[in-house]
Each structure stands twice: as structure tokens, then as C-alpha cells.
Design an enzyme around this catalytic site. Sequence first.
Site, mmCIF file in Angstrom:
data_model
loop_
_atom_site.group_PDB
_atom_site.id
_atom_site.type_symbol
_atom_site.label_atom_id
_atom_site.label_comp_id
_atom_site.label_asym_id
_atom_site.label_seq_id
_atom_site.Cartn_x
_atom_site.Cartn_y
_atom_site.Cartn_z
ATOM 1 N N ARG A 194 -7.324 -20.627 -1.969
ATOM 2 C CA ARG A 194 -6.240 -20.581 -1.274
ATOM 3 C C ARG A 194 -4.857 -21.640 -1.182
ATOM 4 O O ARG A 194 -5.446 -22.740 -1.478
ATOM 5 C CB ARG A 194 -6.799 -20.850 0.235
ATOM 6 C CG ARG A 194 -5.811 -20.587 1.478
ATOM 7 C CD ARG A 194 -6.588 -20.609 2.815
ATOM 8 N NE ARG A 194 -5.709 -20.292 3.730
ATOM 9 C CZ ARG A 194 -4.913 -21.236 4.428
ATOM 10 N NH1 ARG A 194 -4.960 -22.534 4.306
ATOM 11 N NH2 ARG A 194 -4.149 -20.882 5.349
ATOM 12 N N ARG B 30 8.280 3.730 -4.685
ATOM 13 C CA ARG B 30 8.221 2.944 -3.397
ATOM 14 C C ARG B 30 7.347 1.619 -3.734
ATOM 15 O O ARG B 30 7.466 0.500 -3.442
ATOM 16 C CB ARG B 30 8.082 3.488 -2.020
ATOM 17 C CG ARG B 30 8.416 2.465 -0.823
ATOM 18 C CD ARG B 30 8.426 3.341 0.426
ATOM 19 N NE ARG B 30 6.851 3.744 0.684
ATOM 20 C CZ ARG B 30 6.542 4.859 1.650
ATOM 21 N NH1 ARG B 30 7.697 5.046 2.587
ATOM 22 N NH2 ARG B 30 5.409 5.212 1.898
ATOM 23 N N GLU C 200 11.662 2.544 14.725
ATOM 24 C CA GLU C 200 10.763 3.248 13.989
ATOM 25 C C GLU C 200 9.314 3.259 15.019
ATOM 26 O O GLU C 200 9.001 2.549 15.580
ATOM 27 C CB GLU C 200 10.414 3.005 12.610
ATOM 28 C CG GLU C 200 9.770 1.782 12.280
ATOM 29 C CD GLU C 200 9.582 1.686 10.735
ATOM 30 O OE1 GLU C 200 9.503 2.523 10.026
ATOM 31 O OE2 GLU C 200 9.612 0.255 10.371
ATOM 32 N N LYS D 219 6.335 -2.189 2.102
ATOM 33 C CA LYS D 219 5.321 -1.689 2.560
ATOM 34 C C LYS D 219 4.012 -2.470 2.412
ATOM 35 O O LYS D 219 3.149 -2.221 1.672
ATOM 36 C CB LYS D 219 5.062 -0.144 2.107
ATOM 37 C CG LYS D 219 4.106 0.598 3.043
ATOM 38 C CD LYS D 219 4.119 2.195 2.491
ATOM 39 C CE LYS D 219 3.325 3.129 3.188
ATOM 40 N NZ LYS D 219 3.297 3.140 4.928
ATOM 41 N N TYR E 139 0.924 -1.025 0.008
ATOM 42 C CA TYR E 139 -0.104 0.068 0.091
ATOM 43 C C TYR E 139 1.069 1.146 -0.198
ATOM 44 O O TYR E 139 2.115 1.180 0.332
ATOM 45 C CB TYR E 139 -0.980 -0.074 1.078
ATOM 46 C CG TYR E 139 -0.293 0.093 2.494
ATOM 47 C CD1 TYR E 139 0.504 -0.647 3.034
ATOM 48 C CD2 TYR E 139 -0.672 1.501 3.403
ATOM 49 C CE1 TYR E 139 1.117 -0.286 4.374
ATOM 50 C CE2 TYR E 139 -0.041 1.926 4.526
ATOM 51 C CZ TYR E 139 0.912 0.889 5.139
ATOM 52 O OH TYR E 139 1.383 1.016 6.207
HETATM 53 N N1 PDD Z 1 2.926 4.791 7.203
HETATM 54 N N2 PDD Z 1 7.619 3.878 9.020
HETATM 55 C C1 PDD Z 1 6.461 3.044 8.812
HETATM 56 C C2 PDD Z 1 6.338 1.604 9.540
HETATM 57 C C3 PDD Z 1 5.300 3.491 8.462
HETATM 58 O O1 PDD Z 1 4.189 2.772 8.278
HETATM 59 C C4 PDD Z 1 5.181 4.758 7.580
HETATM 60 C C5 PDD Z 1 4.144 5.414 6.990
HETATM 61 C C6 PDD Z 1 6.382 5.290 7.726
HETATM 62 C C7 PDD Z 1 6.594 6.892 7.066
HETATM 63 O O2 PDD Z 1 6.584 6.819 5.717
HETATM 64 P P1 PDD Z 1 5.957 8.044 4.832
HETATM 65 O O3 PDD Z 1 6.871 9.087 4.998
HETATM 66 O O4 PDD Z 1 6.280 7.514 3.463
HETATM 67 O O5 PDD Z 1 4.524 8.152 5.188
HETATM 68 C C8 PDD Z 1 7.598 4.918 8.435
HETATM 69 C C9 PDD Z 1 1.504 5.332 6.527
HETATM 70 C C10 PDD Z 1 1.666 6.771 6.784
HETATM 71 C C11 PDD Z 1 0.474 4.394 7.183
HETATM 72 O O6 PDD Z 1 0.792 3.285 7.471
HETATM 73 O O7 PDD Z 1 -0.611 5.129 7.243
#
Ligand code: PDD
Length: 283
Positions: free
Chosen positions: A99, A51, A179, A147, A32
Site C-alpha cells: 500500500r 474505451r 446521467e 470507467k 472495467y
Molecule cells: N454501466 N454511464 C455510466 C455511469 C455507466 O456506468 C454506464 C454503463 C453508462 C452506459 O455505457 P454503455 O452504453 O457503454 O454500457 C453510462 C455499466 C453497464 C455498468 O456499470 O454495469
Amino acid sequence: MREVYLNGQFLPEDQAKVSIFDRSLLFADSVYEVTSIVEGKLIDFKNHMKRLDRSMKELGFEKSLNHDEILNFHRQLIKLNNLNEGIVYLQVTRGVFDRDFTISQKNISPTVFAFTQEKKIVESESSKKGIKVMTVDDLRWKRCDIKTTQLLWPSLAKTEAFKKGFDDAWMMREGYIMEGTSNNAWIVRSKNVFTRQSDQLILSGITREAVLNCAKNLGYEVIFKNFTLPEVESAAEAFITSATSFVTPVIQINEKKIGEGEPGEFTKALRAEYIKQAIKSSI
Ligand code: PDD
């Protein structure tokens, strides 16, 4: 009611349906992106698309998607929903088949959907007051650079943090801060700003990338390096970055105040600089 996007169609949100055999539902086999919208325009869209391509490639998705088409339906969604400020959420799943742990099917069409959410990002409450974070173990898998929608641990961790009176959790492995549950973590010590080096254990944030230059513009040096809890506790300032929070001050970690326990001057300046640049380059 919102209009959402699903596989080439715009539909009222209650009419958008996906199969129970979607790999996303059965195996969290999907990726996503979240792109922020300010003044009806997309922030950093191209980097989000880069990304997305990378995430799909790392999971062995057969084809990447056309960025112009994605841009087009993002803009349509903004228009249809009259969105001035908030986000567009985009999810791409491997697709639908019976599945099976083995991904043996070829030529599967991915499921692609997107929707908008209204959100006050520029004038958010948390950016004014700062947020409090608590630390938790990082129980995620070891490919956090992709992601994916495997977000159960971050979701449980953030919920636990809320229950205990915090706003978010910072996840730790072997004594180091990785993070936030959905954002990158930073600390400030004298004229240096620290954020963890990019590897497979964290997501390389698009906002983080843009913020690097803003920090340099303000005369700070950015150092990509692991930091520990005691280093956060003794930092002058701390903050998070993400598409949904931009740059947001962190004023407390566990029971310890950071700096004066208020949003720091550098963080405030960095946020203002980031917002200025982001709006200027939005599309
Ligand atoms: N999340 N680290 C994680 C684990 C994240 O899920 C996100 C973003 C970031 C920051 O990435 P970016 O600057 O590209 O948004 C770092 C999004 C906002 C979400 O899951 O809603």
C-alpha cells in the site's frame, strides 16, 4: 457454479482469488467494461475495447491489453457457462504492490478478471413497463469519463432510489441532469432527442453511440446538450441507454409522470431498431 477468468486461467468461481494488496481493493485503482451478450454473441465488443484502452491510458496504466486475447477469453467464458443472454464483466486493475499512495512501481502486471452474468435484456420487464427515476446530487469525482470501479456513490444512490420505490437515480450537477447511476440519460421533444454533451462529467456510452444512428434512421435529430429537471418533466418521452438495458423507457421522474406515464412510441421504436442493429453486428 460459474467458470470465471483470472490472469490467464479459467477457474470455478469460488477458486478465483486476488491479493489483499491489489490496488483495486485499496484505491479502486481499476477500470472495467460490461459487454452484453445476445444469442451467445458479443454486442459492440470493439468499441468496448477502445474505451478500455482509453480508460487505462487516462489513469497512466503502463500497457494496454491485447484485444484478441480478451475476445478469446470472453468467448471461452460464454461457452464454458453456456451463456445465451446476459453480460460479460471485465475488470483490469493496476496490479499488486504494498500500500502506497504514490504509484512508483514499474512493470507491474495488471490483474485481469472476467465473469458472466445471465440476464434477460431483450425481453426485460423494465423495457416493457418503463422505469421510474428520482434525482440525486452527483457526488462523484470529476473524471466520470473514465470507467473506473469507484462506484460507491452510484451504488448508494441507486439503493436509496429503490428504498423510495424508484428503479434508478439520475444524478444532477448545478441544475443539470448528468446521467443515470449506470446509464446515459435522454429526453425526446418533438422530433429532437437530447442527451448530454460528452465531457469529463459523464461516461460516453457505447450503447449511446450506437443509438445515435438508430435515432437518425428513424428521422430524429440528436442534439448533444445539457437538460434540466423541468425540461425532463415537460418532455414527450425519456429513456436510458446502457449495455445492460439497451434502450429502456423512463416514465416518471420524482413524482412527475413523463408524457402519458407510459413507454413512448419513439422509445419503443428506437429500442427495436437498436436491438436489430446490435444483433446484426454482434460477433
Ligand atoms: N454501466 N454511464 C455510466 C455511469 C455507466 O456506468 C454506464 C454503463 C453508462 C452506459 O455505457 P454503455 O452504453 O457503454 O454500457 C453510462 C455499466 C453497464 C455498468 O456499470 O454495469
